[in-house]
Design a protein around this motif. Structure first.
Motif, mmCIF file in Angstrom:
data_model
loop_
_atom_site.group_PDB
_atom_site.id
_atom_site.type_symbol
_atom_site.label_atom_id
_atom_site.label_comp_id
_atom_site.label_asym_id
_atom_site.label_seq_id
_atom_site.Cartn_x
_atom_site.Cartn_y
_atom_site.Cartn_z
ATOM 1 N N LEU A 96 36.700 31.613 68.318
ATOM 2 C CA LEU A 96 35.708 31.673 67.232
ATOM 3 C C LEU A 96 36.215 32.430 66.011
ATOM 4 O O LEU A 96 35.655 32.299 64.916
ATOM 5 C CB LEU A 96 34.438 32.379 67.735
ATOM 6 N N LEU A 97 37.251 33.245 66.165
ATOM 7 C CA LEU A 97 37.696 34.106 65.067
ATOM 8 C C LEU A 97 38.087 33.325 63.810
ATOM 9 O O LEU A 97 37.705 33.728 62.705
ATOM 10 C CB LEU A 97 38.848 34.999 65.536
ATOM 11 N N PRO A 98 38.847 32.212 63.926
ATOM 12 C CA PRO A 98 39.162 31.467 62.698
ATOM 13 C C PRO A 98 37.912 31.019 61.943
ATOM 14 O O PRO A 98 37.878 31.051 60.710
ATOM 15 C CB PRO A 98 39.973 30.270 63.212
ATOM 16 N N ALA A 99 36.864 30.618 62.684
ATOM 17 C CA ALA A 99 35.632 30.183 62.032
ATOM 18 C C ALA A 99 34.974 31.334 61.280
ATOM 19 O O ALA A 99 34.477 31.162 60.162
ATOM 20 C CB ALA A 99 34.670 29.606 63.070
ATOM 21 N N SER B 160 47.574 31.558 62.326
ATOM 22 C CA SER B 160 46.673 30.416 62.121
ATOM 23 C C SER B 160 47.106 29.596 60.906
ATOM 24 O O SER B 160 47.092 28.363 60.929
ATOM 25 C CB SER B 160 45.239 30.896 61.929
ATOM 26 N N ARG B 161 47.505 30.275 59.844
ATOM 27 C CA ARG B 161 47.947 29.574 58.634
ATOM 28 C C ARG B 161 49.233 28.781 58.905
ATOM 29 O O ARG B 161 49.390 27.655 58.421
ATOM 30 C CB ARG B 161 48.157 30.575 57.505
ATOM 31 N N GLU B 162 50.137 29.371 59.682
ATOM 32 C CA GLU B 162 51.376 28.669 60.018
ATOM 33 C C GLU B 162 51.074 27.443 60.873
ATOM 34 O O GLU B 162 51.663 26.370 60.669
ATOM 35 C CB GLU B 162 52.322 29.611 60.761
ATOM 36 N N PHE B 163 50.156 27.585 61.805
ATOM 37 C CA PHE B 163 49.744 26.450 62.629
ATOM 38 C C PHE B 163 49.235 25.304 61.751
ATOM 39 O O PHE B 163 49.630 24.142 61.918
ATOM 40 C CB PHE B 163 48.655 26.894 63.607
ATOM 41 N N LEU B 164 48.374 25.626 60.798
ATOM 42 C CA LEU B 164 47.792 24.606 59.931
ATOM 43 C C LEU B 164 48.822 23.976 58.999
ATOM 44 O O LEU B 164 48.770 22.781 58.708
ATOM 45 C CB LEU B 164 46.644 25.204 59.122
ATOM 46 N N SER B 165 49.772 24.775 58.537
ATOM 47 C CA SER B 165 50.850 24.241 57.705
ATOM 48 C C SER B 165 51.665 23.210 58.488
ATOM 49 O O SER B 165 51.963 22.114 57.986
ATOM 50 C CB SER B 165 51.760 25.384 57.237
ATOM 51 N N ILE B 166 52.003 23.549 59.727
ATOM 52 C CA ILE B 166 52.794 22.630 60.555
ATOM 53 C C ILE B 166 52.001 21.363 60.870
ATOM 54 O O ILE B 166 52.522 20.243 60.774
ATOM 55 C CB ILE B 166 53.240 23.331 61.858
ATOM 56 N N ARG B 167 50.739 21.526 61.232
ATOM 57 C CA ARG B 167 49.924 20.355 61.558
ATOM 58 C C ARG B 167 49.734 19.459 60.329
ATOM 59 O O ARG B 167 49.702 18.228 60.448
ATOM 60 C CB ARG B 167 48.562 20.810 62.105
ATOM 61 N N GLN C 231 41.945 24.155 68.751
ATOM 62 C CA GLN C 231 40.801 23.263 68.539
ATOM 63 C C GLN C 231 39.909 23.754 67.402
ATOM 64 O O GLN C 231 39.359 22.953 66.649
ATOM 65 C CB GLN C 231 39.994 23.139 69.835
ATOM 66 N N SER C 232 39.778 25.074 67.277
ATOM 67 C CA SER C 232 38.933 25.607 66.205
ATOM 68 C C SER C 232 39.583 25.447 64.839
ATOM 69 O O SER C 232 38.902 25.408 63.815
ATOM 70 C CB SER C 232 38.615 27.085 66.467
ATOM 71 N N LEU C 233 40.918 25.328 64.797
ATOM 72 C CA LEU C 233 41.632 25.206 63.529
ATOM 73 C C LEU C 233 41.825 23.757 63.084
ATOM 74 O O LEU C 233 41.930 23.483 61.884
ATOM 75 C CB LEU C 233 43.008 25.877 63.649
ATOM 76 N N ASP C 234 41.858 22.839 64.023
ATOM 77 C CA ASP C 234 42.182 21.442 63.690
ATOM 78 C C ASP C 234 41.285 20.796 62.624
ATOM 79 O O ASP C 234 41.758 19.938 61.871
ATOM 80 C CB ASP C 234 42.198 20.572 64.959
ATOM 81 N N PRO C 235 39.987 21.180 62.517
ATOM 82 C CA PRO C 235 39.191 20.582 61.435
ATOM 83 C C PRO C 235 39.696 20.904 60.027
ATOM 84 O O PRO C 235 39.293 20.245 59.065
ATOM 85 C CB PRO C 235 37.795 21.198 61.662
ATOM 86 N N LEU C 236 40.601 21.894 59.903
ATOM 87 C CA LEU C 236 41.156 22.233 58.591
ATOM 88 C C LEU C 236 42.429 21.457 58.267
ATOM 89 O O LEU C 236 43.060 21.702 57.243
ATOM 90 C CB LEU C 236 41.451 23.738 58.520
ATOM 91 N N VAL C 237 42.799 20.528 59.141
ATOM 92 C CA VAL C 237 43.977 19.687 58.897
ATOM 93 C C VAL C 237 43.523 18.393 58.237
ATOM 94 O O VAL C 237 42.600 17.733 58.735
ATOM 95 C CB VAL C 237 44.704 19.363 60.223
ATOM 96 N N PRO C 238 44.125 18.000 57.102
ATOM 97 C CA PRO C 238 43.761 16.711 56.483
ATOM 98 C C PRO C 238 43.935 15.566 57.476
ATOM 99 O O PRO C 238 44.869 15.568 58.286
ATOM 100 C CB PRO C 238 44.755 16.587 55.315
#
Length: 289
Positions: free
Chosen positions: A97-100, A235-242, A280-287
């Motif tokens: 829940l922390l990313p949210a 989390s930011r690095e994860f989203l950049s890679i995705r 899973q909580s971060l994936d909605p921020l991936v285009p």
């Protein structure tokens, strides 16, 4: 009423129910605050949590802690075995829940500002004018033609850099690298006519879009990027890679998953070691690919 209309209503009803369940944890105002405090204290006892929270009664705190334990968001352990002192810690579900929570905080701060600041780095004036026209009603937009000028003008008041890779003088790739040296938390959106290739894994950008981009696409990507601003570096690095993986799939379809660049991204995700719930909580921020 047509069958298609009924199906639309049924789908909407199901989606509304899903949103209700997803946001149930926010129905009690102290829940997210307790989660945040327990995380910041890296596990804490009742008295430690109470000392940080102004305006909460003993009953409110007890009820909130009990609710979160029942939901599987918190767990309890003894500080020292046999001591009887209970420590509250986040479960894996709770950490997810922390990313949210960080995104909500970033959203609040962003909309308290006068305007989000965008720097467009583009040597084709017509393209820069189109992007500026798309964005000037919602953002404070600055335009520069060269990479040298972008590096000289960049500072931490700029929220997002929109960067062309093919610039006169130093390349956009070099500009991204230099800006990240100045500010490792800089948010950079590459907007280029160049198709992403195997080298995308090494590019120091947070998202990648191919020209031409529509107004809705550029605004959607910007909002997704801005929602990352309060997240942890992992989390930011994860989203950049995705986002880089999504760019490859957008350019080449499913065959992209066999490319060296895509596999390089997979290796990067493994090294980060985020839990499944965090991912899973971060994936909605991936285009969307």
């Amino acid at each position: 009423m047509t069958q298609a209309h009924h199906e639309t209503e049924d789908n909407l009803t199901a989606q509304v129910e899903q949103v209700k369940q997803s946001t149930k944890i926010l129905s009690y105002k102290w829940h997210p605050i307790i989660i945040y405090v327990v995380d910041e204290l890296d596990g804490a006892g009742y008295s430690e949590i109470e000392a940080v929270l102004d305006g909460i009664s003993s009953k409110m705190l007890s009820d909130g802690l009990s609710d979160l334990c029942e939901m599987g968001v918190l767990k309890t352990t003894e500080k020292v075995e046999g001591s009887g002192i209970t420590i509250y810690e986040l479960t894996e579900k709770g950490r997810g829940l922390l990313p949210a929570l960080h995104m909500l905080n970033g959203w609040h701060e962003r909309h308290e500002q006068t305007q989000v600041s965008i720097m467009i780095v583009e040597d084709e004036r017509m393209v820069a004018d189109i992007l500026s026209e798309y964005l000037s009603d919602s953002y404070a937009v600055e335009f520069v033609r060269t990479g040298e000028e972008a590096i000289a003008k960049y500072d931490q008041t700029i929220d997002v850099v929109i960067l062309d890779r093919h610039l006169t003088g130093i390349s956009g790739d070099e500009v991204a690298s230099e800006i990240k040296k100045l500010d490792e938390d800089a948010l950079i959106l590459a907007v280029s006519s160049l198709e992403p290739d195997n080298d995308i894994c090494e590019l120091e950008v947070d998202d990648y879009a191919q020209k031409p981009v529509s107004e809705s696409e550029i605004k959607s990507r910007l909002e997704l990027l801005l929602n990352r601003s309060e997240l942890s570096s992992e989390s930011r690095e994860f989203l950049s890679i995705r986002s880089k993986q999504a760019a490859l799939v957008n350019a080449y379809g499913e065959v992209a998953k066999e490319m060296e660049g895509y596999q390089c991204c997979l290796d990067g995700l493994k090294r980060l070691g985020l839990s499944k719930s965090e991912q899973q909580s971060l994936d909605p921020l991936v285009p969307k690919a």
